[in-house]
Design an enzyme around this catalytic site. Structure first.
Site, PDB file in Angstrom:
ATOM      1  N   ASP A   6      13.122   4.718  -7.939  1.00  0.00           N
ATOM      2  CA  ASP A   6      12.989   4.372  -6.629  1.00  0.00           C
ATOM      3  C   ASP A   6      13.661   2.966  -6.429  1.00  0.00           C
ATOM      4  O   ASP A   6      12.897   2.285  -5.615  1.00  0.00           O
ATOM      5  CB  ASP A   6      11.563   4.547  -6.219  1.00  0.00           C
ATOM      6  CG  ASP A   6      11.419   4.391  -4.819  1.00  0.00           C
ATOM      7  OD1 ASP A   6      12.278   4.623  -3.868  1.00  0.00           O
ATOM      8  OD2 ASP A   6      10.275   4.021  -4.280  1.00  0.00           O
ATOM      9  N   LYS A  49      -2.201  -3.974  -8.945  1.00  0.00           N
ATOM     10  CA  LYS A  49      -1.946  -2.638  -8.487  1.00  0.00           C
ATOM     11  C   LYS A  49      -3.181  -1.620  -8.740  1.00  0.00           C
ATOM     12  O   LYS A  49      -3.708  -1.395  -9.823  1.00  0.00           O
ATOM     13  CB  LYS A  49      -0.776  -1.723  -9.076  1.00  0.00           C
ATOM     14  CG  LYS A  49      -0.309  -0.480  -8.076  1.00  0.00           C
ATOM     15  CD  LYS A  49       0.962   0.349  -9.017  1.00  0.00           C
ATOM     16  CE  LYS A  49       2.085  -0.691  -8.666  1.00  0.00           C
ATOM     17  NZ  LYS A  49       2.725  -0.235  -7.239  1.00  0.00           N
ATOM     18  N   ALA A  72      -1.549   4.077  -4.489  1.00  0.00           N
ATOM     19  CA  ALA A  72      -2.094   2.858  -4.889  1.00  0.00           C
ATOM     20  C   ALA A  72      -2.057   1.791  -3.825  1.00  0.00           C
ATOM     21  O   ALA A  72      -1.328   1.909  -2.835  1.00  0.00           O
ATOM     22  CB  ALA A  72      -1.155   2.348  -6.004  1.00  0.00           C
ATOM     23  N   LYS A  73      -2.639   0.755  -4.108  1.00  0.00           N
ATOM     24  CA  LYS A  73      -2.952  -0.257  -3.050  1.00  0.00           C
ATOM     25  C   LYS A  73      -2.413  -1.657  -4.114  1.00  0.00           C
ATOM     26  O   LYS A  73      -3.251  -1.615  -5.116  1.00  0.00           O
ATOM     27  CB  LYS A  73      -4.244  -0.509  -2.301  1.00  0.00           C
ATOM     28  CG  LYS A  73      -4.237  -1.764  -1.404  1.00  0.00           C
ATOM     29  CD  LYS A  73      -5.488  -1.817  -0.942  1.00  0.00           C
ATOM     30  CE  LYS A  73      -5.984  -0.574   0.083  1.00  0.00           C
ATOM     31  NZ  LYS A  73      -7.402  -0.807   0.539  1.00  0.00           N
ATOM     32  N   GLU A 119       0.663  -1.347   0.146  1.00  0.00           N
ATOM     33  CA  GLU A 119      -0.009   0.069  -0.247  1.00  0.00           C
ATOM     34  C   GLU A 119       0.822   1.103  -0.117  1.00  0.00           C
ATOM     35  O   GLU A 119       1.922   1.316   0.497  1.00  0.00           O
ATOM     36  CB  GLU A 119      -0.927  -0.129   1.231  1.00  0.00           C
ATOM     37  CG  GLU A 119      -2.002   0.883   1.155  1.00  0.00           C
ATOM     38  CD  GLU A 119      -3.211   0.559   2.047  1.00  0.00           C
ATOM     39  OE1 GLU A 119      -4.227   1.417   2.244  1.00  0.00           O
ATOM     40  OE2 GLU A 119      -3.138  -0.425   2.857  1.00  0.00           O
ATOM     41  N   GLY A 120       0.577   2.075  -0.882  1.00  0.00           N
ATOM     42  CA  GLY A 120       1.334   3.428  -0.892  1.00  0.00           C
ATOM     43  C   GLY A 120       0.150   4.545  -0.884  1.00  0.00           C
ATOM     44  O   GLY A 120      -0.804   4.528  -0.692  1.00  0.00           O
TER      45      GLY A 120
END
Length: 449
Positions: free
Chosen positions: A143, A49, A32-33, A28-29
């Site tokens: 990233d 996603k 988005a999950k 989870e971010g």
């Protein structure tokens, strides 16, 4: 006790998106999950996603995400997590990705410590293969960190989240990328300083940090004070442990160059003597056809092309205690209740699917003059014709004992008990194809309640 315990239970809910059945959340971010899912057509596991369209639109990232998804559909490399397809609903974007089963490389380091040089080199070679391939197609990660490096069942490296940098990056008027750092320990100096940067050079720096961690078992730049950490990164203040080979030290020093214009490039890494030892370039088939129709449909406004999101409730599950309580000889309710000559409730078991059970009960009850109200796997049946004590009202619920075994409970909620017994006898006759085993015969003597 028994009834209170059941009341705390809630139905299981299955959620489907197109041909995929969604499972647990695995990441989870902010935007988005990520959820585990299963392709119902072939039972293959995938990761999906899920992006919130409103959030993406609010941050004006729609076109960038769309562009990067299109690019990622072209990326089919053995060391990159594959993007299979994209779907869209009115509120969400669903990106269907390869599900990698071997876990994170981070977990291996955290559990077992540093790797042997040969093993670290193998993973680093696979990482550079993936990064080089994606960079050659204009796709940057930005990233890269140990947590984004997964292993498949054969122990091969798979880089995740390639090409989806728009979720954390924004392009400003200078045409360069700008970001707020999520994991500063792996991030290049030019990214931290937010002065705009080249995605390729930033990725190479992160690869150098990853190589250092694989060989050392710890990060090259660490400090509890974030300002001090940034200073160490900006000035490349690090030392290599004594067990690093000379070749590894030289390569890491060239990668962790704080000046992006003099930092080693991927083409130079590929020619480095330490890197080339035992190197085997990947061999894979790049001949494929790629369609972008799904991307157009996912981001388009036409609801006809949107995927269906379906929620399917499952019957409440019964635990072992409840199953014992259902047995008349061991029913703990009898310890606290007066002896009942007439039953106000009864049950039967069925091996039919729960939806079929509910449908069959409804089909049998309606001709008997009952009005039906349904919600999930609960049903309320009311006789439209009043009896001795008003309208008979029967509450029904289907419970799951096992995937192919269900318990159906019928309770008199209102009305006359004798009428309830008569109704059940008639109903059970109509349900011969549904009933597997009954909860004993309805008794026919004594005083009605």
């Amino acid at each position: 006790m028994y009834r209170a315990k059941r009341a705390a239970l809630s139905p299981k809910v299955k959620r489907r998106v197109g041909k995929y059945e969604l499972g647990r959340t695995i990441g989870e971010g902010t935007f988005a999950k990520v959820r585990f899912a299963k392709n119902t057509e072939n039972d293959e596991p995938v990761a999906i996603k899920i992006l919130d369209k409103e959030k993406v639109q609010k941050h004006r990232l729609v076109e960038q995400i769309r562009r990067e998804i299109c690019t990622m559909k072209l990326v089919k490399h053995p060391n990159v997590v594959r993007l299979f397809e994209v779907m869209g609903s009115k509120a969400r974007i669903f990106i269907v990705l390869e599900y990698v089963t071997g876990g994170e490389l981070f977990e291996i380091i955290a559990t077992n410590g540093r790797l042997k040089e040969e093993e670290a080199r193998k993973y680093f070679q696979q990482l550079i293969n993936a990064v080089d391939y994606c960079h050659s197609r204009g796709v940057y990660h930005r990233d890269l960190k140990l947590e984004n490096l997964l292993l498949d069942a054969s122990g091969n490296l798979k880089v995740s989240d390639f090409g989806l940098s728009a979720l954390t990056e924004q392009v400003k008027a200078d045409g360069l990328l700008h970001t707020t750092c999520g994991t500063p320990n792996y991030v290049a100096p030019e990214v931290i300083e937010d002065r705009g940067y080249d995605g390729a050079a930033a990725d190479i720096w992160s690869c150098g940090v990853i190589l250092y961690v694989l060989l050392a078992g710890f990060l090259p730049f660490e400090d509890d004070n974030i300002i001090a950490l940034y200073k160490k990164i900006s000035e490349a203040q690090f030392t290599c442990p004594s067990w690093f080979s000379t070749g590894a030290k030289k390569l890491i020093t060239r990668i962790l160059d704080p000046n992006p214009t003099t930092r080693i490039t991927i083409s130079q890494i590929l020619e480095d003597p330490w890197f080339k030892k035992g190197y085997k370039p990947p061999v894979f088939d790049e001949k494929y056809e790629t369609s972008f129709d799904d991307v157009d449909a996912a981001f388009g406004d036409s609801e006809d092309r949107h995927v269906k999101e379906e929620t399917e409730d499952q019957p409440t599950s019964m635990n072992a205690f409840e199953l014992i309580s259902l047995n008349q000889a061991l029913n703990l309710d009898n310890l606290f209740e007066a002896k009942k000559e007439y039953k106000r409730e009864t049950r039967f078991t069925s091996q039919c699917p729960p939806k079929e059970i509910i449908t069959k009960i409804e089909e049998a009850a309606k001709p008997l003059g009952f009005d039906i109200q349904k919600k999930n796997y609960k049903m309320r049946m009311e006789n439209l014709k009043a009896g001795r004590k008003g309208n008979l009202n029967v509450a029904t619920e289907v419970f799951q004992v096992a995937p192919s075994l269900h318990v159906v409970e019928l309770k008199k909620a209102k009305g006359d008990t004798l009428e309830f017994q008569k109704f059940y006898r008639t109903l059970s006759t109509q349900l011969k194809d549904v009933v597997w085993k009954c909860d004993g015969e309805v008794e026919g003597n004594g005083a009605a309640a």
